[in-house]
Motif scaffolding. Structure first.
Motif, PDB file in Angstrom:
ATOM      1  N   LEU A  62    -104.244  -1.080-104.091  1.00 17.33           N
ATOM      2  CA  LEU A  62    -104.714  -2.446-104.263  1.00 17.33           C
ATOM      3  C   LEU A  62    -103.670  -3.255-105.011  1.00 17.33           C
ATOM      4  O   LEU A  62    -102.779  -2.709-105.655  1.00 17.33           O
ATOM      5  N   GLY A  63    -103.813  -4.563-104.916  1.00 16.87           N
ATOM      6  CA  GLY A  63    -102.893  -5.471-105.586  1.00 16.87           C
ATOM      7  C   GLY A  63    -102.166  -6.370-104.615  1.00 16.87           C
ATOM      8  O   GLY A  63    -101.654  -5.920-103.587  1.00 16.87           O
ATOM      9  N   TYR A  64    -102.126  -7.672-104.950  1.00 19.07           N
ATOM     10  CA  TYR A  64    -101.483  -8.691-104.112  1.00 19.07           C
ATOM     11  C   TYR A  64    -100.212  -9.266-104.730  1.00 19.07           C
ATOM     12  O   TYR A  64     -99.363  -9.786-104.011  1.00 19.07           O
ATOM     13  N   GLU A  65    -100.107  -9.249-106.064  1.00 22.16           N
ATOM     14  CA  GLU A  65     -99.002  -9.954-106.722  1.00 22.16           C
ATOM     15  C   GLU A  65     -98.243  -9.037-107.672  1.00 22.16           C
ATOM     16  O   GLU A  65     -98.831  -8.162-108.309  1.00 22.16           O
ATOM     17  N   ALA A  66     -96.946  -9.269-107.760  1.00 28.78           N
ATOM     18  CA  ALA A  66     -96.108  -8.547-108.716  1.00 28.78           C
ATOM     19  C   ALA A  66     -94.799  -9.298-108.863  1.00 28.78           C
ATOM     20  O   ALA A  66     -94.484 -10.201-108.076  1.00 28.78           O
ATOM     21  N   ALA A  67     -94.034  -8.919-109.874  1.00 31.14           N
ATOM     22  CA  ALA A  67     -92.674  -9.425-110.047  1.00 31.14           C
ATOM     23  C   ALA A  67     -91.822  -8.290-110.566  1.00 31.14           C
ATOM     24  O   ALA A  67     -92.303  -7.414-111.296  1.00 31.14           O
ATOM     25  N   GLY A  68     -90.561  -8.286-110.161  1.00 30.67           N
ATOM     26  CA  GLY A  68     -89.680  -7.217-110.598  1.00 30.67           C
ATOM     27  C   GLY A  68     -88.293  -7.390-110.038  1.00 30.67           C
ATOM     28  O   GLY A  68     -87.866  -8.501-109.703  1.00 30.67           O
ATOM     29  N   ILE A  69     -87.586  -6.269-109.919  1.00 29.25           N
ATOM     30  CA  ILE A  69     -86.196  -6.274-109.479  1.00 29.25           C
ATOM     31  C   ILE A  69     -86.065  -5.452-108.202  1.00 29.25           C
ATOM     32  O   ILE A  69     -86.556  -4.311-108.129  1.00 29.25           O
ATOM     33  N   VAL A  70     -85.438  -6.010-107.203  1.00 27.75           N
ATOM     34  CA  VAL A  70     -85.231  -5.317-105.927  1.00 27.75           C
ATOM     35  C   VAL A  70     -84.303  -4.123-106.149  1.00 27.75           C
ATOM     36  O   VAL A  70     -83.232  -4.262-106.735  1.00 27.75           O
ATOM     37  N   ASP A  71     -84.748  -2.930-105.682  1.00 28.98           N
ATOM     38  CA  ASP A  71     -83.849  -1.777-105.812  1.00 28.98           C
ATOM     39  C   ASP A  71     -83.455  -1.176-104.459  1.00 28.98           C
ATOM     40  O   ASP A  71     -82.621  -0.264-104.410  1.00 28.98           O
ATOM     41  N   ALA A  72     -84.016  -1.716-103.364  1.00 28.04           N
ATOM     42  CA  ALA A  72     -83.581  -1.296-102.028  1.00 28.04           C
ATOM     43  C   ALA A  72     -84.159  -2.262-101.008  1.00 28.04           C
ATOM     44  O   ALA A  72     -85.246  -2.821-101.207  1.00 28.04           O
ATOM     45  N   VAL A  73     -83.427  -2.467 -99.918  1.00 29.80           N
ATOM     46  CA  VAL A  73     -83.918  -3.307 -98.823  1.00 29.80           C
ATOM     47  C   VAL A  73     -83.751  -2.557 -97.511  1.00 29.80           C
ATOM     48  O   VAL A  73     -82.822  -1.760 -97.334  1.00 29.80           O
ATOM     49  N   GLY A  74     -84.671  -2.823 -96.583  1.00 29.03           N
ATOM     50  CA  GLY A  74     -84.605  -2.197 -95.283  1.00 29.03           C
ATOM     51  C   GLY A  74     -83.692  -2.958 -94.332  1.00 29.03           C
ATOM     52  O   GLY A  74     -83.185  -4.035 -94.665  1.00 29.03           O
ATOM     53  N   THR A  75     -83.500  -2.367 -93.163  1.00 32.33           N
ATOM     54  CA  THR A  75     -82.724  -3.056 -92.143  1.00 32.33           C
ATOM     55  C   THR A  75     -83.450  -4.329 -91.727  1.00 32.33           C
ATOM     56  O   THR A  75     -84.672  -4.442 -91.867  1.00 32.33           O
ATOM     57  N   ASN A  76     -82.712  -5.277 -91.269  1.00 28.23           N
ATOM     58  CA  ASN A  76     -83.232  -6.584 -90.820  1.00 28.23           C
ATOM     59  C   ASN A  76     -83.575  -7.524 -91.965  1.00 28.23           C
ATOM     60  O   ASN A  76     -83.979  -8.670 -91.721  1.00 28.23           O
ATOM     61  N   THR A  78     -82.775 -10.116 -94.688  1.00 31.19           N
ATOM     62  CA  THR A  78     -81.703 -11.050 -95.034  1.00 31.19           C
ATOM     63  C   THR A  78     -82.154 -11.954 -96.177  1.00 31.19           C
ATOM     64  O   THR A  78     -83.348 -12.215 -96.337  1.00 31.19           O
ATOM     65  N   GLY A  79     -81.219 -12.427 -96.972  1.00 29.71           N
ATOM     66  CA  GLY A  79     -81.530 -13.356 -98.057  1.00 29.71           C
ATOM     67  C   GLY A  79     -82.070 -12.703 -99.299  1.00 29.71           C
ATOM     68  O   GLY A  79     -82.370 -13.377-100.287  1.00 29.71           O
ATOM     69  N   ILE A  80     -82.252 -11.375 -99.284  1.00 27.20           N
ATOM     70  CA  ILE A  80     -82.745 -10.630-100.448  1.00 27.20           C
ATOM     71  C   ILE A  80     -81.819  -9.451-100.644  1.00 27.20           C
ATOM     72  O   ILE A  80     -81.520  -8.714 -99.693  1.00 27.20           O
ATOM     73  N   ALA A  81     -81.353  -9.242-101.880  1.00 34.21           N
ATOM     74  CA  ALA A  81     -80.382  -8.184-102.147  1.00 34.21           C
ATOM     75  C   ALA A  81     -80.807  -7.345-103.339  1.00 34.21           C
ATOM     76  O   ALA A  81     -81.602  -7.779-104.188  1.00 34.21           O
ATOM     77  N   VAL A  82     -80.290  -6.133-103.402  1.00 32.69           N
ATOM     78  CA  VAL A  82     -80.537  -5.261-104.547  1.00 32.69           C
ATOM     79  C   VAL A  82     -80.104  -5.981-105.830  1.00 32.69           C
ATOM     80  O   VAL A  82     -79.036  -6.594-105.891  1.00 32.69           O
ATOM     81  N   GLY A  83     -80.963  -5.940-106.825  1.00 28.99           N
ATOM     82  CA  GLY A  83     -80.692  -6.611-108.093  1.00 28.99           C
ATOM     83  C   GLY A  83     -81.355  -7.966-108.235  1.00 28.99           C
ATOM     84  O   GLY A  83     -81.424  -8.512-109.340  1.00 28.99           O
ATOM     85  N   ASP A  84     -81.846  -8.528-107.132  1.00 24.65           N
ATOM     86  CA  ASP A  84     -82.521  -9.829-107.199  1.00 24.65           C
ATOM     87  C   ASP A  84     -83.822  -9.725-107.994  1.00 24.65           C
ATOM     88  O   ASP A  84     -84.577  -8.753-107.856  1.00 24.65           O
ATOM     89  N   LYS A  85     -84.106 -10.741-108.793  1.00 29.84           N
ATOM     90  CA  LYS A  85     -85.402 -10.866-109.454  1.00 29.84           C
ATOM     91  C   LYS A  85     -86.346 -11.588-108.499  1.00 29.84           C
ATOM     92  O   LYS A  85     -86.035 -12.689-108.039  1.00 29.84           O
ATOM     93  N   VAL A  86     -87.475 -10.966-108.205  1.00 27.19           N
ATOM     94  CA  VAL A  86     -88.357 -11.512-107.167  1.00 27.19           C
ATOM     95  C   VAL A  86     -89.827 -11.436-107.583  1.00 27.19           C
ATOM     96  O   VAL A  86     -90.208 -10.671-108.467  1.00 27.19           O
ATOM     97  N   GLY A  87     -90.628 -12.245-106.897  1.00 26.53           N
ATOM     98  CA  GLY A  87     -92.065 -12.170-106.994  1.00 26.53           C
ATOM     99  C   GLY A  87     -92.641 -11.852-105.632  1.00 26.53           C
ATOM    100  O   GLY A  87     -91.960 -11.970-104.613  1.00 26.53           O
TER     101      GLY A  87
END
Length: 329
Positions: A62-76, A78-87
């Motif tokens: 369960l859970g809809y919202e969070a914030a943190g730091i990207v530590d991996a991205v899948g193929t396809n 774009t515009g989001i990279a490892v280390g980005d601060k995101v919600g």
């Protein structure tokens, strides 16, 4: 290994369990996030009770919202990279993704870069509250100068967002609360008027405030017997949005009055906006602009630790909060 929260059956907060799991690499169009904060929503309590807009598939997260730091991205992705601060914006089924975890995977369309002006706790709290209210008040009703907006359950996070958005658009928010206990807080939060519905007559107060014309919009998460009073408090051609069912009682409709006043009743949810790419981008741009200008700001009621999630849900169900409940991880 990472801890996540799951539950195997519907029930009270005690059904929530901490599970040690190996979080996999993100799949195509997915993002993995090291979570720093989680925003808590009433929807998650309803989900835990299996009393939500879709049936739960067990065992469930369960859970809809969070914030943190990207530590991996899948193929396809774009515009989001490892280390980005995101919600994370609510724009998925909790049968597919969830945010109650130390490390989570979510779809890339739900990820928004973290505004530098916000803490992780603030960034975890903004999207459900502001986009839900934005979709009804700004995107659909297009409220503006001269409009009165009635906001029941005004001390909830979405209610407070509706107050801010109404002010931002030049409209006049009328906050509803059961007693006068939160009157000053609501006025300080931007409400132009506060009506304590258990102490005064709702219809008389709205008509007094609006010089007998009624409000153009009501934005209601409650339903139940008082919904008919909201209809009566609307102006000719008014709109009543219902986006929740906090009342367990039936919701009657005064049909003849609705016909006479040509009232529109609309069911509303965040996915009308967050589920459409064009609308979602417009909402993000609008909200971020409002945050940058200072017109919009998250209101956090209390912060809890991740270890205390059972107590978090107990507190959520007291309805005592003023604003958003946030969990730090």
């Amino acid at each position: 290994m990472s801890r996540t929260i799951r539950f195997a059956k519907a029930g009270g907060p005690e059904v929530l369990e901490f599970i040690e799991t190996q979080v996999p690499a993100p799949g195509p169009s997915e993002v993995r996030i090291e979570v720093k904060a989680i925003g808590i929503n009433r929807a998650e309590s309803m989900w835990r009770l299996d009393d939500y807009v879709e049936p739960v598939k067990y065992p469930a997260g369960l859970g809809y919202e969070a914030a943190g730091i990207v530590d991996a991205v899948g193929t396809n992705v774009t515009g989001i990279a490892v280390g980005d601060k995101v919600g994370v914006m609510p724009s998925f089924s909790m049968n597919q993704y969830s945010t109650y975890g130390e490390v989570i995977i979510v779809p890339d369309h739900a990820v928004v870069k973290h505004p530098e002006s916000l803490s992780f706790e603030e960034a975890a709290s903004i999207w459900m509250m502001f986009v839900t209210a934005y979709g009804a008040l700004i995107e659909d009703a297009r409220v503006g100068k001269g409009d009165f907006v009635i906001v029941p359950a005004a001390s909830s996070s979405v209610g407070l967002a509706a107050i801010q958005l109404a002010n931002y658009a030049g409209a006049t928010p009328i906050a509803l609360t059961r007693t006068s206990g939160k009157r000053k807080q609501l006025l300080d939060a931007g409400a132009a008027h506060v009506i304590a519905t258990e102490e005064v007559d709702l219809l008389q107060e709205v008509m007094r405030i609006t010089d007998g014309k009624g409000a153009r919009v009501a934005f209601d998460p409650v339903g139940g017997p008082n919904f008919a009073k909201l209809i009566s408090a609307l102006s000719f051609g008014g709109i009543a949005y219902i986006y929740g069912a906090l009342s367990a009682d039936a919701t009657p409709l005064p049909v003849l009055e609705m016909i006479a006043k040509v009232i529109t009743v609309k069911a509303h949810n965040i996915w009308l906006t967050s589920g459409d790419e064009t609308r979602r981008k417009a909402a993000v741009e609008f909200v971020l602009k409002g945050i940058e200008s200072g017109a919009l700001k998250p209101v956090i009621d209390r912060k809890f630790r991740f270890d205390d999630m059972v107590e978090v849900h107990r507190y959520l169900e007291t309805n005592a909060q003023f604003g958003k409940i946030v969990v730090t991880v």
